[in-house]
Design an enzyme around this catalytic site. Sequence first.
Site, short mmCIF file in Angstrom:
data_model
loop_
_atom_site.label_atom_id
_atom_site.label_comp_id
_atom_site.label_asym_id
_atom_site.label_seq_id
_atom_site.Cartn_x
_atom_site.Cartn_y
_atom_site.Cartn_z
CG ASN A 241 -39.53 -17.24 -33.66
OD1 ASN A 241 -39.40 -16.57 -32.63
ND2 ASN A 241 -38.68 -17.18 -34.67
CD1 TRP A 242 -45.15 -16.31 -30.12
CD2 TRP A 242 -45.16 -15.27 -28.13
NE1 TRP A 242 -46.15 -16.85 -29.36
CE2 TRP A 242 -46.18 -16.24 -28.13
CE3 TRP A 242 -44.98 -14.51 -26.97
CZ2 TRP A 242 -47.01 -16.46 -27.04
CZ3 TRP A 242 -45.80 -14.71 -25.88
CH2 TRP A 242 -46.81 -15.68 -25.92
CE LYS A 243 -39.95 -14.59 -36.96
NZ LYS A 243 -39.84 -14.34 -38.39
CG HIS B 242 -34.88 -17.39 -36.79
ND1 HIS B 242 -34.91 -16.30 -37.63
CD2 HIS B 242 -36.09 -17.98 -36.87
CE1 HIS B 242 -36.12 -16.23 -38.18
NE2 HIS B 242 -36.85 -17.24 -37.74
CD GLU C 224 -36.49 -13.03 -38.26
OE1 GLU C 224 -36.66 -13.10 -37.03
OE2 GLU C 224 -37.41 -13.20 -39.09
CD GLU D 155 -37.99 -20.59 -39.76
OE1 GLU D 155 -39.17 -20.58 -39.40
OE2 GLU D 155 -37.16 -19.76 -39.38
N GLY E 135 -41.81 -14.00 -43.37
CA GLY E 135 -42.45 -12.70 -43.21
C GLY E 135 -42.79 -12.02 -44.53
CB SER F 105 -45.39 -17.05 -45.40
OG SER F 105 -44.59 -15.87 -45.44
N GLY G 194 -44.03 -17.65 -37.47
CA GLY G 194 -43.80 -16.31 -36.95
C GLY G 194 -45.12 -15.56 -36.82
N GLY G 195 -45.41 -14.73 -37.80
CA GLY G 195 -46.57 -13.83 -37.76
C GLY G 195 -47.87 -14.45 -37.26
#
Length: 248
Positions: free
Chosen positions: A9-11, A94, A96, A166, A172, A212, A233-234
């Site tokens: 997930n590149w966000k 998600h 976020e 999640e 993150g 993470s 993500g990251g």
Amino acid sequence: MRIPIIAGNWKMNNTISESLELVEAIKTSKLDEKVEKVVAVPFTSLMEVKKSLEGTDIKLAAQNMHWEEKGAFTGEVSPLMLKEIGVDYCIIGHSERRQYFNETDESVNKKVKSALTHGIKPIICVGETLEEREEGKEEEVVKEQLLKALEGIEKEDIENIVIAYEPVWAIGTGKTASSEDANHMCGFIRRIIGEKYGEDTKDTIRIQYGGSVKPNNIKELMDKVEIDGALVGGASLIAEDFVKLINY
Ligand code: 13P
């Protein structure tokens, strides 16, 4: 046998040119054929990334969508628009989006239904906050999010759905849920699916862990029986790391 699914997930990262650079580095690496691979890229990059992925087995995902096909919804993107690009999956709900953009269990449910209607596979995100976990409410919260997301969804659609557990406190932050906790919660989700849709669905539904996930913890997570994949993500923004995750 559930096919493992590793999704990046590149966000809100990567312009079109940056997206193409990243996807080029991923697709030209040696990737495990037995793992389903997905990249969830920003709307603006979907079209170009789709073209770049042609001839590979890497799937394309959007990170959100509206439930209506069209209309006066300034700034939104519809399932028809995603479908024409050839999007395979869409991340829905998600944390976020729940946290910053007023996504609710009701809107998640509408989006899930709409995605399925349009042949887009939803990756439905659920997970508790730190406060909820500290109060021992993680199961209650996740059960409610899950059942509301799946309200009115028929059994035959379950094979087209992926669930991502999640925990908000692990996203993150560098704090991964322990593999035991992640396994426990994925197993809990599986049981709820089984109770609602029957034993057979319990064995086929794929459940990812997200929060993470890094090259140094993926193996331990994927070794757990209830965890079928990761939503990353990251680490999905660094080609070398994402490739390591795919080849865990
Ligand atoms: P991180 O891997 O950066 O913690 O993000 C997880 C996530 O939110 C994936 O959807």
